[in-house]
Enzyme design. Structure first.
Site, short mmCIF file in Angstrom:
data_model
loop_
_atom_site.label_atom_id
_atom_site.label_comp_id
_atom_site.label_asym_id
_atom_site.label_seq_id
_atom_site.Cartn_x
_atom_site.Cartn_y
_atom_site.Cartn_z
N SER A 12 0.85 -1.20 0.00
CA SER A 12 0.00 0.00 0.00
C SER A 12 0.88 1.23 0.00
CB SER A 12 -0.89 0.01 1.24
OG SER A 12 -1.37 1.32 1.46
N HIS A 37 -1.00 -1.24 -4.38
CA HIS A 37 -2.31 -0.94 -3.79
C HIS A 37 -2.36 0.56 -3.52
CE1 HIS A 37 -5.97 -1.93 -1.51
NE2 HIS A 37 -5.54 -1.10 -0.57
N ASP A 39 -4.34 3.56 -2.17
CA ASP A 39 -5.42 3.91 -1.24
C ASP A 39 -5.86 5.35 -1.44
OD1 ASP A 39 -5.97 1.62 0.45
OD2 ASP A 39 -3.93 1.83 1.21
N MET A 41 -8.43 8.31 -0.19
CA MET A 41 -9.28 8.73 0.94
C MET A 41 -9.70 10.18 0.76
SD MET A 41 -6.97 7.17 3.98
CE MET A 41 -6.56 5.43 4.04
N HIS A 71 -8.01 1.36 -4.39
CA HIS A 71 -9.01 1.14 -3.34
C HIS A 71 -9.64 2.50 -3.03
CE1 HIS A 71 -9.66 -0.01 1.21
NE2 HIS A 71 -10.78 0.23 0.57
N MET A 73 -11.86 4.86 -1.12
CA MET A 73 -12.58 5.14 0.13
C MET A 73 -13.12 6.55 0.03
SD MET A 73 -9.71 3.38 2.59
CE MET A 73 -8.44 3.52 1.33
N MET A 142 -11.71 -5.96 4.61
CA MET A 142 -10.95 -5.04 5.47
C MET A 142 -10.73 -5.71 6.82
SD MET A 142 -10.30 -2.37 3.68
CE MET A 142 -9.44 -1.51 5.00
N GLY A 150 -1.25 1.31 9.62
CA GLY A 150 -0.62 1.07 10.92
C GLY A 150 -1.55 0.60 12.03
N ASP A 180 -6.83 -6.61 3.72
CA ASP A 180 -6.21 -5.28 3.81
C ASP A 180 -6.33 -4.74 5.23
OD1 ASP A 180 -5.28 -2.71 3.41
OD2 ASP A 180 -6.93 -2.10 2.09
N GLY A 202 1.03 -2.30 4.09
CA GLY A 202 1.61 -0.96 4.01
C GLY A 202 2.84 -0.86 4.89
C1 DX5 Z 1 -6.63 1.44 5.28
C2 DX5 Z 1 -6.03 1.11 3.94
C3 DX5 Z 1 -4.97 0.07 3.97
C4 DX5 Z 1 -3.84 0.37 4.92
C5 DX5 Z 1 -2.82 -0.72 4.93
O1 DX5 Z 1 -7.71 2.27 5.12
O2 DX5 Z 1 -7.03 0.66 3.06
O3 DX5 Z 1 -4.52 -0.24 2.67
O4 DX5 Z 1 -3.29 1.60 4.72
O5 DX5 Z 1 -1.81 -0.32 5.78
P1 DX5 Z 1 -1.24 -1.24 6.94
O6 DX5 Z 1 -0.67 -2.44 6.26
O7 DX5 Z 1 -0.22 -0.37 7.57
O8 DX5 Z 1 -2.37 -1.61 7.85
ZN ZN Z 2 -6.52 -0.26 1.11
#
Ligand code: DX5
Ligand code: ZN
Length: 225
Positions: A12, A37, A39, A41, A71, A73, A142, A150, A180, A202
């Site tokens: 990620s 990946h 992300d 947001m 992804h 969001m 998820m 994190g 994820d 990530g």
């Molecule tokens: C959370 C994201 C993930 C996340 C993964 O909303 O969709 O992809 O950042 O990060 P780690 O592996 O650090 O949980």
């Molecule tokens: Zn994600």
């Protein structure tokens, strides 16, 4: 783009060093990653803000031709689906809560030439999958609440993976089952045993000193399930 052969390791970018994003993505691909990946947001659907289609376009222009799974969001989602199709997404994954008309959103993704993913939050049941499963190329479970990297892996996600694996196996399509959130070397084997064949990580990858060693260790754990 021919999708990579599973199992997939999907770093990620959220945990990458954004000041050196192009190098980070190249390095993680050289280290053996299967997909990037991406992300996205919006500070509305989730309480955080990350990157948009301009950043994916920039990576494509810089020569990154690997499989990218986006992804989303964000809510509403349809306008950004169009933008990410233009930017060069290979897979676009949406939350059922982010669209009033899921069938239309998934159709837009396919009509734009990408593969379609559907993602389920920890408290969202898999109900929305069944009516559209013939349009789905990737199911994302998820294992944290979306919005931040994190966080700790939520153990009940393993049962959700098993349920999703059952639904996927009962269907004739080639569908990836992705996990994820909080995925690390010490729990990736459990996710694989529960049926996952695509693993987003990530902080476990970008936070490590040696990307290749981390990805290899993850593959070893997956292979031993
Ligand atoms: C959370 C994201 C993930 C996340 C993964 O909303 O969709 O992809 O950042 O990060 P780690 O592996 O650090 O949980
Ligand atoms: Zn994600």
């Amino acid at each position: 783009m021919t999708p990579p052969t599973p199992p997939w390791i999907c770093p990620s970018i959220l945990a990458a060093d954004f000041a050196r994003l192009g190098d980070e993505v190249s390095n993680v691909l050289a280290a053996g990653a299967d997909t990037i990946h991406f992300d996205v947001m919006d500070n509305h659907y989730v309480p955080n803000l990350s990157v948009g289609p301009l950043v994916l376009s920039a990576l494509r222009k810089a020569g990154i031709d690997a499989c990218v799974d986006v992804h989303l969001m964000v809510k509403p989602v349809d306008r950004l689906v169009k933008e990410f199709l233009l930017a060069g997404a290979d897979y676009i994954t949406v939350h059922p809560e982010s669209t009033e008309h899921l069938h239309r959103t998934l159709s837009m993704i396919h009509d734009g030439g990408a593969k379609a993913g559907l993602v389920f939050n920890p408290a969202t049941p898999l109900e929305a999958l069944e009516p559209v499963i013939e349009m789905i190329d990737l199911v994302l479970i998820m294992s944290v609440n979306p919005g931040f990297g994190g966080q700790a892996f939520i153990p009940s996600s393993l049962e959700k993976l098993r349920q999703a694996r059952g639904l996927i196996d009962a269907c004739s399509r080639d569908i990836r089952l992705q996990i994820d959130g909080g995925v690390k070397i010490d729990n990736i084997g459990a996710a694989a045993a529960a049926g996952a064949d695509a693993f987003v990580a990530g902080t476990a990858i970008f936070g490590a000193d040696n990307y290749a060693a981390t990805i290899s260790a993850m593959r070893e754990e997956i292979a031993h399930t």
